[in-house]
Design a protein around this motif. Structure first.
Motif, PDB file in Angstrom:
ATOM      1  N   GLU A   7       0.686  -1.074   0.026  1.00 25.61           N
ATOM      2  CA  GLU A   7       0.238  -0.087  -0.069  1.00 25.61           C
ATOM      3  C   GLU A   7       1.080   1.384  -0.020  1.00 25.61           C
ATOM      4  N   THR A   8       1.737   1.398  -0.615  1.00 23.34           N
ATOM      5  CA  THR A   8       2.495   2.267  -1.347  1.00 23.34           C
ATOM      6  C   THR A   8       2.445   3.441  -2.296  1.00 23.34           C
ATOM      7  N   TYR A   9       2.815   4.206  -2.748  1.00 22.58           N
ATOM      8  CA  TYR A   9       2.207   5.245  -3.274  1.00 22.58           C
ATOM      9  C   TYR A   9       3.446   5.131  -3.997  1.00 22.58           C
ATOM     10  N   PRO A  10       2.872   5.320  -5.842  1.00 21.77           N
ATOM     11  CA  PRO A  10       4.581   5.077  -6.951  1.00 21.77           C
ATOM     12  C   PRO A  10       5.415   6.719  -6.940  1.00 21.77           C
ATOM     13  N   GLU A  11       6.133   7.208  -6.196  1.00 20.66           N
ATOM     14  CA  GLU A  11       6.243   7.964  -6.425  1.00 20.66           C
ATOM     15  C   GLU A  11       7.372   8.345  -8.109  1.00 20.66           C
ATOM     16  N   GLY A  12       7.247   9.626  -7.765  1.00 20.74           N
ATOM     17  CA  GLY A  12       8.142  10.111  -9.269  1.00 20.74           C
ATOM     18  C   GLY A  12       7.003   9.514 -10.565  1.00 20.74           C
ATOM     19  N   LEU A  13       6.137   8.705 -10.907  1.00 22.57           N
ATOM     20  CA  LEU A  13       5.441   7.192 -11.423  1.00 22.57           C
ATOM     21  C   LEU A  13       4.914   8.349 -12.425  1.00 22.57           C
ATOM     22  N   PHE A  14       4.160   9.274 -11.849  1.00 18.97           N
ATOM     23  CA  PHE A  14       2.875  10.274 -13.046  1.00 18.97           C
ATOM     24  C   PHE A  14       3.553  10.913 -13.962  1.00 18.97           C
ATOM     25  N   ALA A  15       4.779  11.107 -13.187  1.00 20.27           N
ATOM     26  CA  ALA A  15       6.143  12.468 -13.512  1.00 20.27           C
ATOM     27  C   ALA A  15       5.756  12.346 -15.179  1.00 20.27           C
ATOM     28  N   ARG A  16       6.489  10.738 -15.246  1.00 21.67           N
ATOM     29  CA  ARG A  16       7.051   9.892 -15.864  1.00 21.67           C
ATOM     30  C   ARG A  16       6.048   9.559 -16.950  1.00 21.67           C
ATOM     31  N   LEU A  17       4.572   9.483 -16.664  1.00 23.53           N
ATOM     32  CA  LEU A  17       4.081   9.087 -17.683  1.00 23.53           C
ATOM     33  C   LEU A  17       3.385  10.527 -18.269  1.00 23.53           C
TER      34      LEU A  17
ATOM     35  N   GLY B  26       4.164  11.848 -22.903  1.00 22.18           N
ATOM     36  CA  GLY B  26       2.890  12.469 -23.066  1.00 22.18           C
ATOM     37  C   GLY B  26       1.691  11.255 -22.965  1.00 22.18           C
ATOM     38  N   LEU B  27       1.925  10.364 -22.341  1.00 23.56           N
ATOM     39  CA  LEU B  27       0.133   9.778 -21.750  1.00 23.56           C
ATOM     40  C   LEU B  27      -0.314  10.597 -20.920  1.00 23.56           C
ATOM     41  N   LEU B  28      -0.372  11.638 -20.073  1.00 25.38           N
ATOM     42  CA  LEU B  28      -1.207  12.051 -19.682  1.00 25.38           C
ATOM     43  C   LEU B  28      -2.503  13.276 -20.361  1.00 25.38           C
ATOM     44  N   GLY B  29      -2.035  13.945 -21.790  1.00 27.02           N
ATOM     45  CA  GLY B  29      -2.350  14.828 -22.399  1.00 27.02           C
ATOM     46  C   GLY B  29      -2.755  14.221 -23.306  1.00 27.02           C
TER      47      GLY B  29
ATOM     48  N   VAL C  97      -0.479  20.482 -15.883  1.00 29.61           N
ATOM     49  CA  VAL C  97      -1.651  19.339 -15.584  1.00 29.61           C
ATOM     50  C   VAL C  97      -1.181  17.877 -16.934  1.00 29.61           C
ATOM     51  N   LEU C  98      -1.605  18.937 -18.109  1.00 25.20           N
ATOM     52  CA  LEU C  98      -0.656  17.673 -19.653  1.00 25.20           C
ATOM     53  C   LEU C  98       0.458  17.211 -18.703  1.00 25.20           C
ATOM     54  N   GLY C  99       1.395  17.910 -18.483  1.00 22.51           N
ATOM     55  CA  GLY C  99       2.474  17.102 -18.662  1.00 22.51           C
ATOM     56  C   GLY C  99       3.202  16.441 -17.058  1.00 22.51           C
ATOM     57  N   GLY C 100       2.185  16.161 -16.362  1.00 21.56           N
ATOM     58  CA  GLY C 100       2.176  15.864 -15.104  1.00 21.56           C
ATOM     59  C   GLY C 100       3.142  15.887 -14.043  1.00 21.56           C
ATOM     60  N   ARG C 101       2.946  17.651 -14.433  1.00 16.59           N
ATOM     61  CA  ARG C 101       3.686  17.914 -13.048  1.00 16.59           C
ATOM     62  C   ARG C 101       2.758  18.644 -12.155  1.00 16.59           C
ATOM     63  N   LEU C 102       1.110  18.382 -12.683  1.00 17.55           N
ATOM     64  CA  LEU C 102       0.184  19.338 -11.603  1.00 17.55           C
ATOM     65  C   LEU C 102      -0.528  17.803 -11.985  1.00 17.55           C
ATOM     66  N   VAL C 103      -0.764  16.490 -11.165  1.00 15.14           N
ATOM     67  CA  VAL C 103      -1.756  15.622 -11.329  1.00 15.14           C
ATOM     68  C   VAL C 103      -3.034  16.032 -10.346  1.00 15.14           C
ATOM     69  N   GLY C 104      -3.895  15.496 -11.082  1.00 16.55           N
ATOM     70  CA  GLY C 104      -5.702  15.888 -10.361  1.00 16.55           C
ATOM     71  C   GLY C 104      -6.296  15.212  -9.733  1.00 16.55           C
ATOM     72  N   GLY C 105      -7.126  15.373  -8.811  1.00 13.59           N
ATOM     73  CA  GLY C 105      -7.969  14.745  -8.475  1.00 13.59           C
ATOM     74  C   GLY C 105      -9.782  15.455  -8.500  1.00 13.59           C
TER      75      GLY C 105
ATOM     76  N   ARG D 157      -2.529  14.008  -2.562  1.00 14.83           N
ATOM     77  CA  ARG D 157      -1.155  13.955  -2.924  1.00 14.83           C
ATOM     78  C   ARG D 157      -1.580  14.485  -4.441  1.00 14.83           C
ATOM     79  N   ALA D 158      -2.484  14.809  -4.409  1.00 14.67           N
ATOM     80  CA  ALA D 158      -2.383  15.094  -6.295  1.00 14.67           C
ATOM     81  C   ALA D 158      -1.983  17.271  -6.224  1.00 14.67           C
ATOM     82  N   GLY D 159      -1.704  17.695  -6.735  1.00 21.35           N
ATOM     83  CA  GLY D 159      -1.220  18.822  -7.626  1.00 21.35           C
ATOM     84  C   GLY D 159      -2.593  20.063  -7.560  1.00 21.35           C
ATOM     85  N   PHE D 160      -3.898  19.314  -7.655  1.00 24.91           N
ATOM     86  CA  PHE D 160      -4.961  20.353  -8.164  1.00 24.91           C
ATOM     87  C   PHE D 160      -5.899  19.508  -7.960  1.00 24.91           C
ATOM     88  N   TYR D 161      -7.149  20.094  -7.548  1.00 24.79           N
ATOM     89  CA  TYR D 161      -8.331  19.456  -7.360  1.00 24.79           C
ATOM     90  C   TYR D 161      -9.645  20.069  -8.161  1.00 24.79           C
ATOM     91  N   ALA D 162     -10.210  19.540  -8.841  1.00 20.25           N
ATOM     92  CA  ALA D 162     -11.529  20.123 -10.071  1.00 20.25           C
ATOM     93  C   ALA D 162     -12.415  20.073  -8.845  1.00 20.25           C
TER      94      ALA D 162
END
Length: 379
Positions: free
Chosen positions: A38-48, A52-55, A116-124, A164-169
């Motif tokens: 139950e550990t968070y994958p640090e840095g993974l979403f930034a790599r995604l 280019g896979l987040l945008g 947001v699309l570059g994974g530097r701000l992950v959203g919730g 954990r998110a960098g922003f929230y809608a």
């Protein structure tokens, strides 16, 4: 096994190949340990994001990949086939970006879209509340306008990436009634914003789901998305796309369960034959394969309607309903195919079964999907 996909362009084929490569290298080797601990994958979403896979479904002018939704969803399916928690978080991130990129001003998009699309701000996505889940119009979290900005007070619940998110809608009440809800691009950290302990869930352990507590927290007026009172319109238009994301996640999860069951049935013998050659089990596997193929077909049909600019709300609900029900059945049957081994932690099918259940619940329960479908039929 790799899914044989019909893709519209060579660029789309290259993107699917990239998604598979990233998923095989970055996701598959880590999933078992992170889900178990139950550990968070640090840095993974930034790599995604860097890959280019987040945008993918957003215009190039915002830093996106300008891809059809049908291509984006098949990328999500590939991610889900390796790690459901990550794929769900990617889908939620896309859902959280929807208000900014579809209703935000040019200044707001210029300020935040690339991060947001570059994974530097992950959203919730912060819509649900303890007493307002399916009934979004009943939310009570309040945004009070002051000379300094909006003061936010209330509790939001069931937030993927909560804490954990960098922003929230964020959807909060600025006035009475269904026209009194507004949408904000809320910061991930603010004075007066705290989070509860991550929920203890059946599955999807690596990415937290938590409640947020807003205690007269101040956010600036430039974070209001659209107009005051436009929040539910924004939320509901976003949810149609979000349901397709969950349908793709469910399909990827079901495909993995099917693959594990088929591999086991090809190797295990009983009464002198491979168990896949016994009609009773072979027919079960055939039904599982038909369910996975049907799930994929329904979400692709809805996505193609969306890409063509056609109404797709009913089709999105159908896809979410069919795909998540299929995932629940296919993962349960995969445990059955593996027998006693499937019930142990030594095989991932027991995790697939636990992960499938929540997909029938979030982004609108499957009972809500049936309500959406029946109301459209009534009209």
């Amino acid at each position: 096994m790799p899914v044989d996909r019909l893709l519209p362009t060579q660029e789309a084929e290259d993107l699917i190949a990239l998604a598979r490569e990233v998923a095989d290298k970055e996701l598959a080797p880590r999933v078992a340990e992170h889900e178990r601990s139950e550990t968070y994958p640090e840095g993974l979403f930034a790599r995604l994001g860097e890959s280019g896979l987040l945008g993918l479904p957003w215009p190039e002018e915002f830093g996106g990949g300008d891809q059809p939704y049908e291509v984006y969803l098949q990328v999500v399916e590939e991610l889900a086939a390796r790690w459901a928690s990550v794929a769900v978080a990617v889908s939620v991130h896309t859902l959280a970006a929807f208000p900014l990129l579809n209703f935000g001003s040019g200044e707001q998009r210029g300020r935040w879209a690339e991060d947001v699309l570059g994974g530097r701000l992950v959203g919730g996505y912060s819509l649900s509340e303890p007493q307002a889940g399916s009934d979004a119009a009943a939310l009570t979290c309040r945004a009070r306008r002051t000379p300094d900005g909006y003061r936010i007070s209330g509790t939001k619940s069931w937030i993927t990436h909560g804490g954990r998110a960098g922003f929230y809608a964020l959807f909060a009440r600025t006035g009475p009634g269904s026209n009194g809800v507004s949408c904000f691009f809320a910061p991930g950290r603010a004075g007066g914003l705290t989070f509860g302990k991550p929920e203890k869930k059946m599955g999807l352990h690596a990415v937290p789901t938590a409640a947020a507590f807003w205690d007269d927290a101040l956010i600036d007026t430039g974070r209001l998305i659209g107009e005051e009172g436009q929040g539910l319109q924004i939320a509901f238009s976003a949810l149609d796309s979000g349901r397709l994301g969950i349908a793709a996640c469910a399909t990827g999860l079901a495909q993995s369960a099917l693959d594990a069951a088929v591999a086991h049935a090809r190797e295990r013998t009983a009464f002198g034959r491979k168990i896949i050659d016994h009609q009773g089990l072979g027919f079960l596997l055939a039904d599982m394969a038909a369910a996975v193929d049907s799930a994929r077909a329904t979400y692709l049909d809805a996505a193609r309607r969306r890409d063509a600019g056609l109404p797709y709300s009913r089709q999105a609900s159908v896809a979410k309903l069919i795909a998540t029900d299929a995932a629940m059945k296919v993962t349960t049957d995969a445990v059955q195919v593996l027998g006693g081994a499937g019930y142990t932690l030594d095989h991932p099918v027991e995790r697939y079964m636990r992960e499938a259940k929540v997909m029938q619940i979030f982004e609108g329960t499957n009972q809500i999907q049936r309500l959406v479908i029946s109301r459209q039929l009534a009209r």
